[in-house]
Write an enzyme that holds these catalytic residues in place. Structure first.
Site, PDB file in Angstrom:
ATOM      1  N   PRO A 283       0.667  -1.086  -0.149  1.00 44.37           N
ATOM      2  CA  PRO A 283       0.059   0.091  -0.062  1.00 44.37           C
ATOM      3  C   PRO A 283       0.817   1.240  -0.004  1.00 44.37           C
ATOM      4  O   PRO A 283       1.779   1.256   0.613  1.00 44.37           O
ATOM      5  CB  PRO A 283      -0.778  -0.263   1.139  1.00 44.37           C
ATOM      6  CG  PRO A 283      -0.531  -1.471   2.065  1.00 44.37           C
ATOM      7  CD  PRO A 283       0.650  -1.949   1.005  1.00 44.37           C
ATOM      8  N   HIS A 284       0.550   2.072  -0.800  1.00 41.35           N
ATOM      9  CA  HIS A 284       1.545   3.235  -1.022  1.00 41.35           C
ATOM     10  C   HIS A 284       0.530   4.958  -1.331  1.00 41.35           C
ATOM     11  O   HIS A 284      -0.422   4.603  -2.089  1.00 41.35           O
ATOM     12  CB  HIS A 284       2.442   2.896  -1.975  1.00 41.35           C
ATOM     13  CG  HIS A 284       2.087   2.858  -3.235  1.00 41.35           C
ATOM     14  ND1 HIS A 284       1.638   1.471  -3.621  1.00 41.35           N
ATOM     15  CD2 HIS A 284       2.023   3.506  -4.521  1.00 41.35           C
ATOM     16  CE1 HIS A 284       1.445   1.471  -5.060  1.00 41.35           C
ATOM     17  NE2 HIS A 284       1.712   2.771  -5.498  1.00 41.35           N
TER      18      HIS A 284
END
Length: 156
Positions: A66-67
């Site tokens: 996740p980013h």
């Protein structure tokens, strides 16, 4: 910029017991809540979830990343967690994940963001590195592993 330069023991959690993707993302965000680079925790959460809605960050090989590129952070923020049991993360290879990286970088650091995503993907994408990450017994072991692996890895 190296993984070992961004990651510290404070932002590593081993053997998390979670059962859903949303629980994992929330936990990863809570891990970095007091990171000095986080300016706005709620905005960071919104931006990570927005990115996740666009396309799952389950990148395959049991890894989720996740980013977000966001003005909610002033400096790159990185956290890592291993999961006690695999969970469904809607990964591109349809395999469950057990290794989670959370990365957030300031919007103006697009090149660095992409290079860090690539670096994490290439390093953690190696089966031997993944196996070692899943077997570590301390957060210091994680840092030592990245320090060792990045010795011969080109600086970005």
């Amino acid at each position: 910029m190296k993984i070992e330069d961004l990651l510290s023991e404070k932002y590593i959690v081993l053997h998390l017991e979670m059962s859903t993707k949303s629980q994992v993302i929330d936990k990863m965000l809570s891990i970095v809540a007091d990171h000095p680079g986080v300016r706005d925790h709620e905005k960071l959460r919104q931006d990570v979830l927005k990115r996740e809605k666009e396309m799952s960050t389950g990148i395959g090989k049991q890894i989720a990343l996740p980013h977000a590129k966001t003005d909610a952070v002033s400096d790159p923020v990185l956290a890592l967690a291993t999961l006690k049991t695999e969970i469904n993360f809607e990964s591109i290879d349809n395999e469950p994940v057990q290794l989670i990286f959370l990365l957030a970088t300031p919007e103006e650091m697009l090149a660095e963001h992409l290079k860090l995503l690539s670096r994490i993907t290439r390093m953690a994408g190696r089966e031997d590195v993944r196996d070692r990450l899943m077997q570590v017994t301390s957060r210091q072991d994680v840092l030592d592993l990245f320090k060792e692996e990045e010795k011969d890895f080109p600086q970005i």
